[in-house]
Write a protein that holds these residues in place. Structure first.
Motif, PDB file in Angstrom:
ATOM      1  N   PRO A 123       4.555  15.540  19.539  1.00 19.37           N
ATOM      2  CA  PRO A 123       4.486  14.956  20.866  1.00 19.37           C
ATOM      3  C   PRO A 123       4.508  15.976  22.017  1.00 19.37           C
ATOM      4  N   VAL A 124       4.076  17.208  21.777  1.00 16.91           N
ATOM      5  CA  VAL A 124       4.111  18.209  22.848  1.00 16.91           C
ATOM      6  C   VAL A 124       2.754  18.886  23.044  1.00 16.91           C
ATOM      7  N   THR A 125       2.571  19.439  24.232  1.00 16.67           N
ATOM      8  CA  THR A 125       1.431  20.292  24.548  1.00 16.67           C
ATOM      9  C   THR A 125       1.974  21.657  24.914  1.00 16.67           C
ATOM     10  N   PHE A 126       1.385  22.712  24.349  1.00 11.99           N
ATOM     11  CA  PHE A 126       1.800  24.091  24.625  1.00 11.99           C
ATOM     12  C   PHE A 126       0.709  24.746  25.449  1.00 11.99           C
ATOM     13  N   ASP A 127       1.074  25.206  26.625  1.00  8.98           N
ATOM     14  CA  ASP A 127       0.126  25.766  27.580  1.00  8.98           C
ATOM     15  C   ASP A 127       0.561  27.184  27.947  1.00  8.98           C
ATOM     16  N   VAL A 128      -0.368  28.133  27.885  1.00  7.33           N
ATOM     17  CA  VAL A 128      -0.115  29.506  28.340  1.00  7.33           C
ATOM     18  C   VAL A 128      -1.169  29.819  29.388  1.00  7.33           C
ATOM     19  N   HIS A 129      -0.734  30.321  30.523  1.00  8.17           N
ATOM     20  CA  HIS A 129      -1.669  30.637  31.597  1.00  8.17           C
ATOM     21  C   HIS A 129      -1.150  31.808  32.422  1.00  8.17           C
ATOM     22  N   THR A 130      -2.037  32.385  33.206  1.00  8.48           N
ATOM     23  CA  THR A 130      -1.678  33.503  34.071  1.00  8.48           C
ATOM     24  C   THR A 130      -0.986  32.963  35.313  1.00  8.48           C
ATOM     25  N   ALA A 131       0.210  33.459  35.593  1.00  8.50           N
ATOM     26  CA  ALA A 131       0.948  33.041  36.789  1.00  8.50           C
ATOM     27  C   ALA A 131       0.306  33.680  38.014  1.00  8.50           C
ATOM     28  N   PRO A 132       0.034  32.912  39.049  1.00  6.54           N
ATOM     29  CA  PRO A 132      -0.666  33.453  40.214  1.00  6.54           C
ATOM     30  C   PRO A 132       0.138  34.505  40.980  1.00  6.54           C
ATOM     31  N   GLN A 133       1.472  34.418  40.945  1.00  9.14           N
ATOM     32  CA  GLN A 133       2.267  35.329  41.752  1.00  9.14           C
ATOM     33  C   GLN A 133       2.295  36.761  41.224  1.00  9.14           C
ATOM     34  N   ASP A 134       2.224  36.955  39.913  1.00  9.29           N
ATOM     35  CA  ASP A 134       2.342  38.318  39.391  1.00  9.29           C
ATOM     36  C   ASP A 134       1.370  38.634  38.258  1.00  9.29           C
ATOM     37  N   GLN A 135       0.493  37.688  37.925  1.00 11.08           N
ATOM     38  CA  GLN A 135      -0.521  37.854  36.889  1.00 11.08           C
ATOM     39  C   GLN A 135       0.057  38.024  35.483  1.00 11.08           C
ATOM     40  N   LEU A 136       1.336  37.713  35.293  1.00  6.53           N
ATOM     41  CA  LEU A 136       1.917  37.709  33.951  1.00  6.53           C
ATOM     42  C   LEU A 136       1.650  36.342  33.313  1.00  6.53           C
ATOM     43  N   LEU A 137       1.586  36.310  31.999  1.00  4.29           N
ATOM     44  CA  LEU A 137       1.385  35.041  31.304  1.00  4.29           C
ATOM     45  C   LEU A 137       2.697  34.260  31.273  1.00  4.29           C
ATOM     46  N   GLU A 138       2.621  32.975  31.591  1.00  3.61           N
ATOM     47  CA  GLU A 138       3.792  32.122  31.454  1.00  3.61           C
ATOM     48  C   GLU A 138       3.462  30.962  30.541  1.00  3.61           C
ATOM     49  N   CYS A 139       4.462  30.441  29.857  1.00  6.05           N
ATOM     50  CA  CYS A 139       4.217  29.318  28.951  1.00  6.05           C
ATOM     51  C   CYS A 139       4.903  28.068  29.484  1.00  6.05           C
ATOM     52  N   THR A 140       4.251  26.946  29.208  1.00 10.59           N
ATOM     53  CA  THR A 140       4.785  25.646  29.575  1.00 10.59           C
ATOM     54  C   THR A 140       4.691  24.735  28.361  1.00 10.59           C
ATOM     55  N   VAL A 141       5.775  24.044  28.076  1.00  6.89           N
ATOM     56  CA  VAL A 141       5.803  23.055  27.007  1.00  6.89           C
ATOM     57  C   VAL A 141       5.979  21.701  27.676  1.00  6.89           C
ATOM     58  N   ILE A 142       5.076  20.781  27.397  1.00  4.06           N
ATOM     59  CA  ILE A 142       5.104  19.457  27.995  1.00  4.06           C
ATOM     60  C   ILE A 142       5.348  18.437  26.892  1.00  4.06           C
ATOM     61  N   ARG A 143       6.382  17.649  27.038  1.00  2.00           N
ATOM     62  CA  ARG A 143       6.641  16.590  26.054  1.00  2.00           C
ATOM     63  C   ARG A 143       5.849  15.370  26.491  1.00  2.00           C
ATOM     64  N   ASN A 144       4.836  15.005  25.682  1.00  2.00           N
ATOM     65  CA  ASN A 144       3.926  13.897  26.034  1.00  2.00           C
ATOM     66  C   ASN A 144       4.592  12.546  25.892  1.00  2.00           C
TER      67      ASN A 144
END
Length: 144
Positions: A123-144
């Motif tokens: 029941p989750v989505t795992f998202d990795v994207h570039t953070a706009p403030q510092d260009q580091l990758l951040e991860c987000t876990v969303i419980r659907n």
């Protein structure tokens, strides 16, 4: 009348607040067990629908049904990846750490090339994207 409206808004916000706190506490327990470190809440704890804290130089934010993990330049890649793995496994509930590690590693490898990656494992989505403030990758876990 104004007091009733404010009270109604607080009641409406209650379920999301409980979700954020519950999700933050799940990740906090797993960080303590798996990493031997404390995930500390900022300030006086959760505020409305938001809980924020840190484990060393890694920021963790819970808002409703999602957890976002953000590194700083001082964060080691292993500790940061480990925190994302813990968030993924904790919010999924039935995913092993080994499988969560494979998913997270693949997500980071893909995002390093394409600036983003998203996979859903009910029941989750795992998202990795570039953070706009510092260009580091951040991860987000969303419980659907």
């Amino acid at each position: 009348m104004r007091a009733i409206a404010i009270f109604a808004m607080l009641l409406i916000a209650q379920p999301a607040f409980a979700g954020a706190r519950e999700n933050f506490e799940k990740v906090s327990r797993e960080v303590r067990v798996e990493m031997g470190q404390e995930l500390k809440l900022d300030g006086d704890g959760c505020f409305a629908e938001l809980c924020e804290g840190s484990v060393g130089p890694i920021r963790v934010m819970a808002a409703g049904n999602l957890i976002t993990v953000t590194p700083t330049l001082a964060a080691s890649p292993d500790a940061y990846l480990g925190t994302c793995v813990i968030a993924l496994a904790a919010l999924h509930g039935e995913m092993s750490y080994e499988y969560a590690f494979q998913i997270a590693r693949r997500g980071f490898e893909r995002a390093a090339v394409m600036n983003k990656s998203r996979e859903t494992f009910e029941p989750v989505t795992f998202d990795v994207h570039t953070a706009p403030q510092d260009q580091l990758l951040e991860c987000t876990v969303i419980r659907n």
